[in-house]
Design an enzyme around this catalytic site. Structure first.
Site: not given
Length: 346
Positions: A198, A239-241, A259
């Site tokens: 990441q 969460a990520h993005n 995302s």
């Protein structure tokens, strides 16, 4: 410090009903009011307390009409709750602030520290990190290498900012929150799960507040972005993005998968779960424990799993409570229908 009703009314542009020289030095809930305290009434459920409270001053909305005598001095304003918030902010700003770097803190030689910063014992500031003016960093907070913290921020005890993340101005991060831990990225292989590095960051814009033990994960690539004015409660997972739009608020235990884009001015109740790779529009309200599997358009007010309009949801809830009786009735009707068929066949 002590303030008179006249001084307070001038500050919040209110109208005094009673003694303009009444003074206060503390705050109290209306049901727990004591002499020398200022309280407020905005929720009609608490109206009965205004006739009994011992508070010296009470903030009320302009449309409030008393039904009996009130001992306290009233200050009428457009919005009592907002006026109280202004006074509480004034009270907080009047408190003396600590400055300086404690000898027990660790600050890397390459770090850049602004003016009037406070760094408490056992806080850690990594290589090439930057801390803006007037920021307060409490014990055991950790700022990773290359991270940047803006001005007038507060990082409470045990907050963690991972490397290279960006925190704007006037942000508040409560104890135990983690900004920039790895996103949950793993590729399945015959031998198990291979970690996907990441390499992105987290960006918190200005005036963001993050609750205790809330996590905002770094992006796989690019950035996870929390835009200006967002307020996240305790125990939330971003969460990520993900991208959270300006001035959105979320109650405790909301979880957002990777995302996903959330619009501006949204309001999510507790334990809302949102799937990944979807888009939530602007000014969307989601009731507590809603589960969102797909996109939602602007201005929607929904609740449930999958989410539905409020009126439809509550109708369905009533029907659900009646399901046992309806099932019994259905079985009885089937029995009677079968008996009629047998009679016709004979």
């Amino acid at each position: 410090m002590e303030f008179s009703a006249k001084q307070i009314a001038t500050f919040i542009q209110g109208e005094i009903v009673g003694d303009e020289n009444a003074t206060v030095h503390t705050f109290a809930k209306i049901e727990e009011g004591i002499p020398g305290a200022i309280s407020f009434l905005s929720n009609p459920k608490y109206t009965s307390y205004i006739y009994e409270t011992q508070a010296s001053i009470v903030l009320v909305n302009k449309d409030f009409v008393p039904e009996q005598e009130i001992k306290a001095t009233l200050i009428k304003v457009d919005n009592a709750y907002e006026s109280l918030a202004k006074l509480l902010n004034l009270y907080e700003q009047s408190k003396p602030k600590r400055v300086g770097i404690d000898p027990l803190a660790f600050v890397a030689e390459t770090a850049k520290i602004g003016k009037d910063v406070y760094i408490a014992p056992f806080a850690c500031i990594g290589e090439y990190a930057e801390v803006g003016d007037n920021t307060m960093i409490h014990p055991h907070a950790t700022i990773g290498s290359g991270a940047k913290i803006g001005s007038d921020c507060i990082l409470y005890a045990n907050t963690t900012i991972y490397h290279d993340c960006r925190i704007g101005n006037h942000c508040i991060l409560h104890s135990g929150c983690v900004i920039g831990a790895d996103g949950f990225g793993f590729a399945p292989t015959p031998e198990g799960y291979e970690k996907i590095p990441q390499i992105g960051i987290v960006i918190l814009e200005d005036n963001v507040e993050i609750g205790a033990n809330t996590c905002v994960d770094r992006a796989t690539m690019g950035a996870t972005i929390v835009h200006k004015g967002v307020k996240l409660d305790n125990l939330i997972q971003v969460a990520h993005n993900d991208e959270i739009g300006a001035n959105t608020v979320m109650a405790a235990q909301v979880g957002i998968a990777g995302s996903t884009k959330v619009g501006e001015w949204c309001m999510f109740g507790g334990q809302v779960g949102i799937a990944g790779h979807i888009h939530i529009g602007n000014k969307v309200n989601l009731g507590a424990q809603s589960g969102v599997p797909s996109n939602i358009k602007d201005g929607s007010q929904l609740i449930g799993t999958p989410p539905m309009e409020l009126k439809q949801y509550f109708k369905a809830s009533v029907a659900q409570r009646n399901l046992p009786d309806m099932l019994t009735e259905l079985r009885q009707l089937r029995k009677e229908l079968n008996e009629l068929k047998q009679q016709i066949n004979k």
